[in-house]
Design a protein around this motif. Structure first.
Motif, PDB file in Angstrom:
ATOM      1  N   ASP A   1       0.836  -1.209   0.000  1.00 21.50           N
ATOM      2  CA  ASP A   1       0.000   0.000   0.000  1.00 21.50           C
ATOM      3  C   ASP A   1       0.868   1.255   0.000  1.00 21.50           C
ATOM      4  OD1 ASP A   1      -2.354  -1.480  -0.004  1.00 21.50           O
ATOM      5  OD2 ASP A   1      -2.661  -1.309   2.168  1.00 21.50           O
ATOM      6  N   ARG A   2       1.927   1.222   0.791  1.00 17.21           N
ATOM      7  CA  ARG A   2       2.841   2.361   0.864  1.00 17.21           C
ATOM      8  C   ARG A   2       3.527   2.606  -0.481  1.00 17.21           C
ATOM      9  NH1 ARG A   2       8.175   2.413   4.403  1.00 17.21           N
ATOM     10  NH2 ARG A   2       8.768   4.553   3.994  1.00 17.21           N
ATOM     11  N   LEU A   3       3.978   1.528  -1.127  1.00 21.64           N
ATOM     12  CA  LEU A   3       4.614   1.644  -2.443  1.00 21.64           C
ATOM     13  C   LEU A   3       3.628   2.197  -3.468  1.00 21.64           C
ATOM     14  CD1 LEU A   3       7.027   1.078  -4.358  1.00 21.64           C
ATOM     15  CD2 LEU A   3       6.058  -1.206  -4.678  1.00 21.64           C
ATOM     16  N   LEU A   4       2.401   1.685  -3.468  1.00 19.25           N
ATOM     17  CA  LEU A   4       1.408   2.125  -4.442  1.00 19.25           C
ATOM     18  C   LEU A   4       0.940   3.553  -4.210  1.00 19.25           C
ATOM     19  CD1 LEU A   4      -0.685  -1.151  -4.813  1.00 19.25           C
ATOM     20  CD2 LEU A   4       1.002  -0.199  -6.421  1.00 19.25           C
ATOM     21  N   SER A   5       1.060   4.044  -2.987  1.00 17.12           N
ATOM     22  CA  SER A   5       0.653   5.427  -2.722  1.00 17.12           C
ATOM     23  C   SER A   5       1.817   6.418  -2.883  1.00 17.12           C
ATOM     24  CB  SER A   5       0.042   5.548  -1.326  1.00 17.12           C
ATOM     25  OG  SER A   5       1.022   5.322  -0.337  1.00 17.12           O
TER      26      SER A   5
END
Length: 155
Positions: free
Chosen positions: A135-139
């Motif tokens: 989620d952190r990478l995608l955001s």
């Protein structure tokens, strides 16, 4: 002389992780005559409701040329129906048929049970951390990363 850091191939590692995880679900899908793409479509339509083909492509991470064939086969199998949007006859809406709903109801509990077995084996913390990091990478602002300058093409 300074050494340039060589990064590990992150896209390749993510693909490998995907393949390893999917191997635990393929037997379930095959048992019910579904491909991975078909299951993504069934699950997405069940969870999000009827969608236009471009929305379905985005949600399922399936390229449009592939989606056309997958949807045709799913329609032949009576899993989905394509209808013109009431408000705009140019638009097509894809939704699950009762048979598509029924296949979801049979497959989803088995998929959830398999997720629980994976979590029980590798640990809930690792799963939670993995979700959080993805989620952190995608955001992250990956769309703002500049492209490396390319050298001229040599003849």
């Amino acid at each position: 002389m300074s050494k340039t850091k060589i990064h590990r191939n992150l896209p390749q590692l993510l693909l490998r992780a995907r393949d390893v995880l999917l191997s635990h679900f393929r037997g379930i899908l095959t048992h019910y005559g579904l491909t991975e793409q078909q299951w993504r479509i069934v699950r997405t339509l069940r969870e999000q409701g009827p969608l236009e083909p471009n929305q379905l492509c985005d949600a399922c991470q399936i390229l449009s040329p592939s989606m056309v064939g997958v949807l045709s086969r799913m329609q032949t199998q009576a899993l989905i129906v394509r209808e013109r949007a009431a408000h705009d006859q140019r638009r097509i809406i894809i939704s699950l048929t009762p048979q598509g709903q029924a296949i979801y109801e049979r497959v989803a509990p088995l998929v959830e049970a398999q997720y629980r077995l994976i979590e029980d084996t590798i640990g809930h913390d690792l799963i939670d951390q993995t979700y959080a990091q993805i989620d952190r990478l995608l955001s992250a602002p990956l769309d703002q990363v500049p492209a490396v300058e390319l050298p001229p093409v040599e003849d």
